[in-house]
Design an enzyme around this catalytic site. Structure first.
Site, short mmCIF file in Angstrom:
data_model
loop_
_atom_site.label_atom_id
_atom_site.label_comp_id
_atom_site.label_asym_id
_atom_site.label_seq_id
_atom_site.Cartn_x
_atom_site.Cartn_y
_atom_site.Cartn_z
N CYS A 1 42.42 57.10 32.89
CA CYS A 1 43.11 58.26 32.34
C CYS A 1 44.48 58.36 32.99
CB CYS A 1 42.39 59.59 32.55
SG CYS A 1 40.78 59.67 31.80
N ARG B 1 46.21 53.01 31.13
CA ARG B 1 45.13 53.57 31.93
C ARG B 1 43.96 54.07 31.08
NH1 ARG B 1 46.82 54.86 37.13
NH2 ARG B 1 45.13 56.35 37.33
N TRP C 1 40.50 57.70 29.11
CA TRP C 1 39.48 56.66 29.09
C TRP C 1 38.17 57.41 29.29
CZ3 TRP C 1 35.63 54.62 32.23
CH2 TRP C 1 35.11 53.37 31.81
N ASN D 1 42.21 63.46 35.67
CA ASN D 1 41.82 62.05 35.80
C ASN D 1 40.84 61.97 36.97
OD1 ASN D 1 43.53 59.29 37.44
ND2 ASN D 1 41.70 59.24 36.22
N GLY D 2 39.63 61.47 36.68
CA GLY D 2 38.62 61.38 37.73
C GLY D 2 37.28 61.83 37.20
N GLU E 1 37.65 33.06 35.89
CA GLU E 1 38.80 33.84 35.43
C GLU E 1 39.16 33.49 33.98
OE1 GLU E 1 40.28 36.38 36.25
OE2 GLU E 1 42.26 36.30 35.36
N LYS F 1 39.14 36.20 30.92
CA LYS F 1 40.33 36.44 30.07
C LYS F 1 39.95 36.36 28.60
CE LYS F 1 42.39 37.86 32.23
NZ LYS F 1 42.60 38.21 33.62
N GLU G 1 37.69 39.42 27.60
CA GLU G 1 38.24 40.77 27.56
C GLU G 1 39.27 40.97 26.46
OE1 GLU G 1 40.38 42.28 31.00
OE2 GLU G 1 41.04 40.29 31.52
N HIS H 1 21.63 23.07 35.38
CA HIS H 1 20.50 23.91 35.81
C HIS H 1 20.25 25.05 34.81
CE1 HIS H 1 20.21 21.75 39.57
NE2 HIS H 1 21.53 21.81 39.64
N LYS I 1 43.47 49.67 32.38
CA LYS I 1 44.08 48.83 33.41
C LYS I 1 43.59 49.21 34.80
CE LYS I 1 47.17 45.84 34.78
NZ LYS I 1 46.77 44.46 34.54
#
Ligand code: M6R
Length: 614
Positions: A2, A27, A75, A101-102, A487, A491, A494, A510, A609
């Protein structure tokens, strides 16, 4: 997550708030809203599910007057992303509104008590509970807004950055923070509030970073006053921002992610500029200088991080163990903090974070500090919470990263970890002078090599066309390239929503090998180095199951060409720097695939983010 903004001054607040929200949209982008106080009497609240642009369309034709206002981009945590749960949220009498925000963790208990006392709630959010609690305290104890807020904040558990506007105190913006960031911008007879400095930078460079449990009272006439939630006066510490406005623009690129991928030569150069000199043969990390002995003599180093930063930590583990011979443990911050870990006074705990605000990383770090460890940070955002609570640290100097998918932040983190490993190795005498010098030379040559690699972007785009409709993908690597496989897979997942897994190449047999058929793209890092032959054997195993191989190889390699559908060459480099170079084709592949699939590259669904909730 947020983003929150606030403005009080002589300008019209609405354009300032909207521009600020657009900058903070990284955010969270589930909904957006503003509240504007017009003539001190009319409190206009506009909020909408969706992006800031949806809000702008909704507000068109409505009154946007007022020189004082607040805004929010969400968010979702508590409640669906819809119009009702969008912020700002109002008190029962509608005279006061708040953005947050929180997470208020004890909101449920508080809500039940407030309902018993006659409050009714419109939304499912924890935020609405907070604004009702302040209203309740204000009327019950007949106190002013600041005192009511102070008392309320002593009752809530959790994290908050909030800004409040009230018709009863029409010349004030009141804000507070704990665990979520909040910055006050100081202009000429005007003040800005924001979750980070990006909405503020074009108006003023002078800011005050609020500390936890502080309340900022901004009065048109009396200016800024800060008190703690325990009612102690605090004198504001003014910091000058060094960020440039152009860094926040797309600069001709279609997406921030593409711009940020292309910024990597510059970003990496900035991350070592002034910190190493190959000609003179030295390396130094100013912010860690004071802790060099502690690090060099540490019993072990614990690296804590989340997501992409955790992958950087894994590369760091290879570097530090290989070069400096100190045991390293790399931990997901969210797991570490909840499993009663053993932390000793001679442990050095290093947090890696782009934003410097990731809630789990921050909490794990605080816990380590409380248990007596030396805590250090490798952080990108200057002035962020992690950079402020750590004993020491180094900024990565990647510059603002706006695309939700981390790119230049990752490669600069890895660059910094390589420097750290070299620095400790030198101190501990675990590296030969020759190898040390060779690595310094390689480091200085790295930006040019990345520039060269980026010239193959068009070819990588062609390769991406072949795999854009895949449903699954495998990424394989060995040694320090294994985290790059992780990574690469992250990428792709997402931003293109293709299911992807990263695996150590030898682990494939395996289990995951069962997934391989003629539809499975398998991205393999097969660069020259000690593991080369073994990886080539792993490629053969994939080939035998008809997997479609796309290999990252060292310039001039011929052996892999025969078995792979495509090879992408990276410039020859010391093994230590291969992870950085090999990352870049994976970033570009994901980027182009996501664009071809019509995905929102910079703001992928469900993500934000900066993850400031646990
Ligand atoms: O700001 P941080 O580096 O602490 O963020 C950690 C993760 O949230 C972040 O790396 C995330 O995984 C990225 N979206 C990946 O691209």
């Amino acid at each position: 997550m947020c983003g929150i903004v606030g403005y009080i001054g002589n300008k019209k607040a609405y354009p300032v708030l909207i521009k600020g929200l657009s900058r903070l949209e990284y955010r969270g982008y589930d909904s957006a809203g503003v509240a504007l106080l017009e003539n001190g009497t009319d409190l206009n609240v506009y909020k909408r599910q969706g992006k800031v642009q949806d809000l702008v369309a909704f507000v068109e034709g409505k009154s946007t007057a007022g020189t004082l206002g607040i805004g929010h981009t969400r968010w979702a945590t508590h409640g669906l992303p819809n119009d009702i749960n969008a912020h700002p949220h109002a008190s029962g009498d509608g005279r006061m509104v708040l953005v947050h925000n929180g997470i208020i963790e004890n909101y449920d208990v508080l809500k039940k008590e407030l309902i018993k006392r006659g409050h009714t709630f419109k939304s499912e959010t924890d935020t609405e509970v907070l604004v009702h609690l302040i209203e309740e305290i204000k009327s019950k104890y007949k106190v002013d807004l600041v005192e009511a807020l102070r008392m309320a904040l002593n009752e809530v558990h959790g994290a908050y950055a909030i800004v409040i506007v009230s018709k009863d105190e029409p010349n004030k913006l009141i804000a507070a923070k704990k665990s979520s960031p909040l910055v006050v911008g100081l202009g000429d007879d005007e003040y800005y509030l924001a979750s980070d400095a990006t909405p503020i930078i074009e108006y003023t460079k002078n800011v005050v970073y609020l500390e936890d449990e502080q309340i900022a009272i901004i009065d048109r006439k009396d200016g800024l006053r800060i008190i703690s939630i325990h009612n102690k006066e605090v004198s504001p510490e003014i910091t000058e921002l060094s960020m440039q406005l152009e860094e926040l623009e797309r600069g001709g690129y279609d997406h921030f992610m593409l711009k940020e991928i292309h910024e990597q030569p510059r970003a990496i150069h900035d991350s070592f500029r002034g910190r190493l000199n190959a000609k003179e043969g030295w390396i130094t990390l100013g912010g860690l200088k004071q802790y060099e002995d502690q690090i060099a003599n540490a019993n072990r180093i614990i690296i804590i991080a989340c997501g992409t930063s955790w992958h950087a930590g894994l590369v760091g583990e290879y570097y530090i163990e290989d070069l400096a011979r100190i045991p390293v443990e790399v931990e997901y911050a969210s797991e570490f903090r909840y499993r009663n870990p053993i932390i000793r006074k001679d442990d050095v705990v290093i947090a890696i974070s782009q934003s410097g605000e990731t809630a789990d990383t921050l909490a794990a770090l605080k816990m380590s500090k409380d248990m007596g460890a030396t805590i250090l940070g490798i952080v990108n955002v200057v002035g962020s919470s992690i950079s402020r609570i750590t004993h020491g640290g180094s900024y990565t100097h990647a510059g603002p990263e706006i695309g939700v998918a981390s790119t230049k932040a990752f490669t600069t983190q890895v660059t910094l970890l390589a420097m750290l490993a070299m620095m400790i190795a030198k101190k501990r005498n675990t590296i030969s002078p020759r190898r040390f010098q060779a690595l310094l030379d390689e480091m200085e040559a790295l930006p040019k090599k990345i520039e060269k690699l980026l010239l193959s972007a068009d070819r990588i785009k062609e390769i991406a066309t072949e795999y854009k409709d895949a449903h699954n993908a495998l990424y394989l690597g060995r040694g320090s390239s294994f985290p790059i496989a992780l990574e690469g897979a992250l990428k792709l997942k997402e931003i293109s929503y293709i299911h992807a897994e990263g695996y150590p190449a030898a682990e494939m047999k395996h289990g995951p090998i069962a997934l391989i058929d003629e539809n499975m793209p398998v991205f393999v890092i097969a660069t020259k180095g000690p593991n080369y032959e073994k990886v080539v054997s792993n490629i053969q195993e994939v080939k035998a199951r008809k997997g479609r191989i796309i290999a990252i190889v060292t310039e001039g390699d011929t052996a892999v060409k025969d078995v792979a559908e495509y090879v992408i060459e990276i410039p020859e480099a010391d093994e230590i720097l291969v992870p950085i170079l090999a990352t870049i084709p994976f970033q570009l592949i994901s980027y182009y695939i996501a664009v071809m699939r019509g995905c929102n590259v910079d703001q992928p669904r469900n993500l934000a983010k900066s993850v400031t909730v646990e």
